[in-house]
Write a protein that holds these residues in place. Sequence first.
Motif, PDB file in Angstrom:
ATOM      1  N   TYR A 169      -3.695  30.980  -8.591  1.00 31.86           N
ATOM      2  CA  TYR A 169      -3.735  32.332  -7.554  1.00 31.86           C
ATOM      3  C   TYR A 169      -4.596  33.268  -8.016  1.00 31.86           C
ATOM      4  O   TYR A 169      -4.475  34.130  -7.395  1.00 31.86           O
ATOM      5  CB  TYR A 169      -3.747  32.668  -6.418  1.00 31.86           C
ATOM      6  CG  TYR A 169      -3.987  31.485  -5.675  1.00 31.86           C
ATOM      7  CD1 TYR A 169      -4.405  30.992  -4.265  1.00 31.86           C
ATOM      8  CD2 TYR A 169      -2.344  30.127  -4.857  1.00 31.86           C
ATOM      9  CE1 TYR A 169      -4.700  29.861  -3.077  1.00 31.86           C
ATOM     10  CE2 TYR A 169      -2.616  29.329  -3.942  1.00 31.86           C
ATOM     11  CZ  TYR A 169      -3.183  29.166  -3.432  1.00 31.86           C
ATOM     12  OH  TYR A 169      -3.669  28.417  -2.755  1.00 31.86           O
ATOM     13  N   THR A 170      -3.356  33.268  -9.922  1.00 32.12           N
ATOM     14  CA  THR A 170      -4.407  34.122 -10.419  1.00 32.12           C
ATOM     15  C   THR A 170      -5.273  33.949 -11.239  1.00 32.12           C
ATOM     16  O   THR A 170      -5.778  33.171 -11.641  1.00 32.12           O
ATOM     17  CB  THR A 170      -2.632  35.354 -10.918  1.00 32.12           C
ATOM     18  OG1 THR A 170      -3.723  36.500 -11.556  1.00 32.12           O
ATOM     19  CG2 THR A 170      -1.739  33.734 -11.722  1.00 32.12           C
ATOM     20  N   SER A 171      -5.699  34.674 -12.721  1.00 32.86           N
ATOM     21  CA  SER A 171      -6.113  34.469 -13.190  1.00 32.86           C
ATOM     22  C   SER A 171      -5.857  34.529 -14.913  1.00 32.86           C
ATOM     23  O   SER A 171      -4.584  36.292 -15.209  1.00 32.86           O
ATOM     24  CB  SER A 171      -7.520  35.533 -13.277  1.00 32.86           C
ATOM     25  OG  SER A 171      -6.670  36.907 -13.389  1.00 32.86           O
ATOM     26  N   PHE A 172      -6.343  34.455 -16.083  1.00 31.12           N
ATOM     27  CA  PHE A 172      -4.938  34.257 -17.362  1.00 31.12           C
ATOM     28  C   PHE A 172      -5.981  34.675 -18.445  1.00 31.12           C
ATOM     29  O   PHE A 172      -7.513  34.411 -18.093  1.00 31.12           O
ATOM     30  CB  PHE A 172      -4.681  32.889 -17.764  1.00 31.12           C
ATOM     31  CG  PHE A 172      -3.823  33.079 -16.694  1.00 31.12           C
ATOM     32  CD1 PHE A 172      -2.379  33.507 -16.407  1.00 31.12           C
ATOM     33  CD2 PHE A 172      -4.021  32.087 -15.344  1.00 31.12           C
ATOM     34  CE1 PHE A 172      -1.325  33.306 -15.923  1.00 31.12           C
ATOM     35  CE2 PHE A 172      -2.674  31.827 -14.504  1.00 31.12           C
ATOM     36  CZ  PHE A 172      -1.342  32.477 -14.306  1.00 31.12           C
ATOM     37  N   GLY A 193       0.543  40.900 -14.307  1.00 33.26           N
ATOM     38  CA  GLY A 193      -0.088  41.908 -15.960  1.00 33.26           C
ATOM     39  C   GLY A 193       1.226  41.479 -16.797  1.00 33.26           C
ATOM     40  O   GLY A 193       1.185  42.056 -17.446  1.00 33.26           O
ATOM     41  N   GLU A 194       1.597  40.152 -16.959  1.00 30.54           N
ATOM     42  CA  GLU A 194       2.661  39.960 -17.903  1.00 30.54           C
ATOM     43  C   GLU A 194       2.071  39.430 -18.769  1.00 30.54           C
ATOM     44  O   GLU A 194       0.895  39.056 -18.451  1.00 30.54           O
ATOM     45  CB  GLU A 194       3.914  38.672 -17.117  1.00 30.54           C
ATOM     46  CG  GLU A 194       4.690  38.847 -18.599  1.00 30.54           C
ATOM     47  CD  GLU A 194       5.852  37.840 -18.155  1.00 30.54           C
ATOM     48  OE1 GLU A 194       7.280  37.349 -19.427  1.00 30.54           O
ATOM     49  OE2 GLU A 194       6.028  36.950 -16.730  1.00 30.54           O
ATOM     50  N   GLY A 249      -3.885  39.104 -13.274  1.00 26.71           N
ATOM     51  CA  GLY A 249      -4.464  39.474 -11.695  1.00 26.71           C
ATOM     52  C   GLY A 249      -3.677  39.921 -10.692  1.00 26.71           C
ATOM     53  O   GLY A 249      -2.331  40.856 -11.589  1.00 26.71           O
ATOM     54  N   ARG A 250      -3.040  39.476  -9.904  1.00 19.42           N
ATOM     55  CA  ARG A 250      -2.250  40.201  -8.943  1.00 19.42           C
ATOM     56  C   ARG A 250      -1.217  39.885  -8.221  1.00 19.42           C
ATOM     57  O   ARG A 250      -0.289  40.355  -7.859  1.00 19.42           O
ATOM     58  CB  ARG A 250      -2.713  41.831  -7.504  1.00 19.42           C
ATOM     59  CG  ARG A 250      -3.773  42.356  -8.668  1.00 19.42           C
ATOM     60  CD  ARG A 250      -4.855  43.566  -7.009  1.00 19.42           C
ATOM     61  NE  ARG A 250      -5.802  42.617  -6.355  1.00 19.42           N
ATOM     62  CZ  ARG A 250      -5.548  42.288  -5.633  1.00 19.42           C
ATOM     63  NH1 ARG A 250      -6.059  43.332  -4.949  1.00 19.42           N
ATOM     64  NH2 ARG A 250      -6.886  41.602  -4.993  1.00 19.42           N
TER      65      ARG A 250
END
Length: 338
Positions: free
Chosen positions: A220-223, A285-286, A247-248
Amino acid sequence: MAPGYTEYFAGGLVTTAPDGLAVRRRTVRLAAGRHALRVTAQGGGSGQLFRLRHITGATRAADVAEAVRAARAADDVVLFAYEDATEGQDRTTLALPGNQERLIEAVTRANPRTTVVLNTSSATSMPWLEGTGAVLQMYYPGQEGAAATAAVLFGERDPGGRLTQTFPADDAHHPVAADPRRYPGVDGVQQYSEGVHTGHRWYDAHGVRPLFPFGHGLSYTSFAYEDLDARPARGGLDVSLTVRNTGRRDGIAVPQVYVGPSPDLRLDQPVRALAGYRRLALRAGERRRITVHVSARTLSCWDPVRHDWVPGTGRRTVWAGASSGDLALRTSADVRSV
């Protein structure tokens, strides 16, 4: 019964119905007219309970029409598809059994916001893929499968799983396609002639594009994968890279490391092979710097003449990325004998 295909419970695969009855399913072609059906089973002191149901082309069409009406009236659709498999019987096709492909195609035309959840044992062909909103591969998830599926569908959990096998595009593009000696065998004998080119290695060696590559999986996010470095360590290699959640949302990343052949060995070697991976839970953001150690054994090859593992020394290409088909980073390193 009308002519055409009719499914009845007599032989075939065994599953369990919601009421606990064992289900046997079989497809036969019947001419018009009356037909006798004989069911045999071991009895017992209390006898046996049988329930018989048959499915025809007309009943299938009615079921699809009902599903289409429901899909058109819905904001979103979750459609479950399945495949029966046992360890004692090979599948004859990658396609979903029965009328499921037609059902999925009809429902997704009626409502493109359709998520198909697959409860299958292995790779499945998906000619209907482009019409879907999403596909969730749950395999055979067990007694907590419903809760796990709901958690992923509602976004309560990130889908952190990755494919442990390559999904071929269709029945004509996989390692045993069009070779009866390999499948289903000739005169009761099957040949395993792929050598070291098993799994994702076969697709790389033959330049065949799969439907989904080994190691594939979405989040559900991106890397982002950055700053790849590989250097000799402890007889093998230490491969380092930075993984960043771009991602958020919090999510699961599974960076994978692949290594190319040794120039010093005159043995059959894969174009690239999985050498290691990490599973990371990263906040939005990590970024995290990780190191994957590739052991000397992983970098070695089996020599059938010596009957032993031999070191794969020399300059080796190293890749890293999200799957065997998405390797954004590349470098090289010297492998030394120990």
